[in-house]
Design a protein around this motif. Sequence first.
Motif, mmCIF file in Angstrom:
data_model
loop_
_atom_site.group_PDB
_atom_site.id
_atom_site.type_symbol
_atom_site.label_atom_id
_atom_site.label_comp_id
_atom_site.label_asym_id
_atom_site.label_seq_id
_atom_site.Cartn_x
_atom_site.Cartn_y
_atom_site.Cartn_z
ATOM 1 N N GLU A 16 -22.888 -19.193 3.923
ATOM 2 C CA GLU A 16 -24.329 -18.935 3.977
ATOM 3 C C GLU A 16 -25.094 -20.162 4.463
ATOM 4 N N CYS A 17 -24.729 -21.316 3.916
ATOM 5 C CA CYS A 17 -25.476 -22.524 4.264
ATOM 6 C C CYS A 17 -25.254 -22.906 5.719
ATOM 7 N N ALA A 18 -24.039 -22.667 6.216
ATOM 8 C CA ALA A 18 -23.783 -22.956 7.626
ATOM 9 C C ALA A 18 -24.652 -22.060 8.494
ATOM 10 N N GLN A 19 -24.766 -20.790 8.111
ATOM 11 C CA GLN A 19 -25.618 -19.873 8.868
ATOM 12 C C GLN A 19 -27.078 -20.314 8.800
ATOM 13 N N ASP A 20 -27.523 -20.697 7.606
ATOM 14 C CA ASP A 20 -28.885 -21.203 7.439
ATOM 15 C C ASP A 20 -29.156 -22.369 8.378
ATOM 16 N N ALA A 21 -28.167 -23.274 8.425
ATOM 17 C CA ALA A 21 -28.356 -24.476 9.242
ATOM 18 C C ALA A 21 -28.532 -24.092 10.707
ATOM 19 N N PHE A 22 -27.731 -23.132 11.180
ATOM 20 C CA PHE A 22 -27.862 -22.704 12.570
ATOM 21 C C PHE A 22 -29.220 -22.038 12.798
ATOM 22 N N ALA A 23 -29.647 -21.257 11.807
ATOM 23 C CA ALA A 23 -30.935 -20.576 11.942
ATOM 24 C C ALA A 23 -32.068 -21.599 12.028
ATOM 25 N N ARG A 24 -31.981 -22.641 11.192
ATOM 26 C CA ARG A 24 -33.020 -23.673 11.228
ATOM 27 C C ARG A 24 -32.981 -24.429 12.549
ATOM 28 N N ARG A 28 -36.084 -25.136 14.926
ATOM 29 C CA ARG A 28 -36.608 -26.492 15.066
ATOM 30 C C ARG A 28 -36.324 -27.121 16.420
ATOM 31 N N TRP A 29 -35.126 -26.899 16.936
ATOM 32 C CA TRP A 29 -34.737 -27.638 18.129
ATOM 33 C C TRP A 29 -35.641 -27.375 19.331
ATOM 34 N N PRO A 30 -36.043 -26.104 19.552
ATOM 35 C CA PRO A 30 -36.913 -25.885 20.718
ATOM 36 C C PRO A 30 -38.206 -26.682 20.609
ATOM 37 N N ALA A 31 -38.737 -26.858 19.388
ATOM 38 C CA ALA A 31 -39.983 -27.588 19.203
ATOM 39 C C ALA A 31 -39.746 -29.098 19.137
ATOM 40 N N ALA A 40 -23.822 -33.437 13.523
ATOM 41 C CA ALA A 40 -24.154 -34.128 12.284
ATOM 42 C C ALA A 40 -25.406 -33.534 11.669
ATOM 43 N N TRP A 41 -26.371 -33.191 12.556
ATOM 44 C CA TRP A 41 -27.615 -32.568 12.064
ATOM 45 C C TRP A 41 -27.296 -31.284 11.326
ATOM 46 N N LEU A 42 -26.456 -30.449 11.928
ATOM 47 C CA LEU A 42 -26.103 -29.176 11.310
ATOM 48 C C LEU A 42 -25.381 -29.401 9.980
ATOM 49 N N THR A 43 -24.448 -30.359 9.985
ATOM 50 C CA THR A 43 -23.686 -30.622 8.765
ATOM 51 C C THR A 43 -24.603 -31.087 7.646
ATOM 52 N N THR A 44 -25.500 -32.021 7.994
ATOM 53 C CA THR A 44 -26.411 -32.548 6.983
ATOM 54 C C THR A 44 -27.325 -31.451 6.457
ATOM 55 N N THR A 45 -27.852 -30.641 7.387
ATOM 56 C CA THR A 45 -28.747 -29.563 6.975
ATOM 57 C C THR A 45 -28.024 -28.588 6.052
ATOM 58 N N ALA A 46 -26.794 -28.219 6.431
ATOM 59 C CA ALA A 46 -26.029 -27.272 5.615
ATOM 60 C C ALA A 46 -25.726 -27.861 4.240
#
Lengths: 465, 111
Positions: A16-24, A28-31, A40-46
């Motif tokens: 779930e958290c990995a999916q959340d991280a991708f969703a975030r 965020r990335w386009p903005a 690393a960003w994804l890992t930290t976010t997850a």
Amino acid sequence: MAAVIALTGDWDLAEECAQDAFARALERWPADGVPRSPGAWLTTTARNRALDRVRRAANERRKLREVAVLAPVEAPTEPPDDGAVPDDRLRLIFTCCHPALPLPSRVALTLRTLTGLSTAQIARAFLVPEGTMGQRLTRAKSKIRHAGIPFRVPPRDQLPERTSAVLAVLYLLFNAGYAPTATERPEAAEQDPTSPGGQARTGPITPHATPPASGPDAPTGPNPTAPAGPRTHDRTDGTYGTNGTDADSGREQRRVAAEAIRLARLLVALLPDEPEARGLLALMLLHEARAAARTDAAGDLVPLDEQDRTAWDRDLIAEGLSMVEDALLARRPGPYQIQAAIAACHAGAATADATDWRQIALLYRELARMAPSPVVELNRAVAVSMAEGPAAALPLVDALAAGGELAGYHLLPATRADLLRRLGDRTGAAAAYREAIALAPTPAERRFLGRRLAEVGGTAAGRDR
Amino acid sequence: MKYLLLICGEGDGFGDATPEELDATAWVEETTRRGVRLLGNRIHPAEDATTVRVKDGAPLITDGPYAETKEQICGFDVIDCADLDEAIEIAAKHPVARFGMVEVRPFWTEE
């Protein structure tokens, strides 16, 4: 995902958290722009998300003990790089490949947790309904939790016995990523029975025969007709397609292959005394070296003997060749080393005609001795036909046909057709080509076999007599 | 984690194994000393079993085991160890594992 499992030991939460991280990331990335180190960003976010969740759960359920345990890793850290320290993904692979899990679950779980493949995609690859695959994954995860299967690389004394299953899974991952399109498997392509002047079947006999994982934890062995396990990937009927366009799935599969090679490198570093790990890495490198030459401009597969050898990656070949030599120095040959040696024979030949088929035939005989399989035997027959002529190979192929184990496998009649054609038996060849066309799983193969059939004067309808 | 080890044989016995080969005394001493084994015992064969069910409020007593299986449970042990790998290591050291089998069952725990 592996990082979150390492942190919390909770596989569902990690997913779930990995999916959340991708969703975030998509938000965020386009903005904000893509971070310097997206992984690393994804890992930290997850991880942070997982910590939030666990902390909240702890408040709710007074699981303070877990929070205390988690506290030291709260600070965001870069994921460990490849090196002396085995990374979370390697831990994950050893857990996914634990012998207490059924073999099909080990493979499915590794694909689900270490690649971007969805449950639906894995289900298609295994030719089972998505619900069945979902249950298989759920059961596997719940057994890991309930039975206390540890999330770690096994201690050194247990490593060898756990390694063969890991090697098999890595090879499967590589093959999933090796296919140049979503619809064809590598060996189905390069083993193309229709290549002019005889077969150019290359070394690896997978995916039809899984790499022989010896030992008690691999009960099915390298039998292409066995029901379970990775070999169910073999039939290339196009159901393996991933979401999106071919280009999307192609990119995704390249990523899987790269990941498989990365993990194989890590395994070699971790198991310096395991020649089969080196053998597997060498095998992967020697195949990867041909990636650019394997498809033509239209995306069709190019048989090995027609490939532009100048497009092969010389650096990868050099690394692969020295890796095989390293492995063989240990004088403990195994199926991966033999397959790598066969691949090395091809990679080392400046032209298709320069291929040392006698050596390849000997290597296949050795492989057949270590890991008996009808597909290996068929490959050996092809090598024998190239080394000694079609008459020497025909009895081998006929024996295989009589054995019945390869019934329904189009490369058997295709090989037989080719031998008969080379022996001048046009009628026999035409009949065998028609048999092969009826069984061939892809349009490209049917087209090629159809051209061959026409060359020996036959028609698809069988009105040549 | 706690695990129940079911020490099992197949059919009537353990083939040609001698009583000495099946003697688990050393194993019991070793695992107890390590603090891993909490309790355990040999149990009598299925022919000495009694099965109890309650039907319509009354106990229904039958002779023998509830299920006919080829495997016979001849003993059990409760161990407490770090994870399944340690449980497997301990189970593999049990002398009966060489002649019969040891089933490792994790204890149910509330999540």
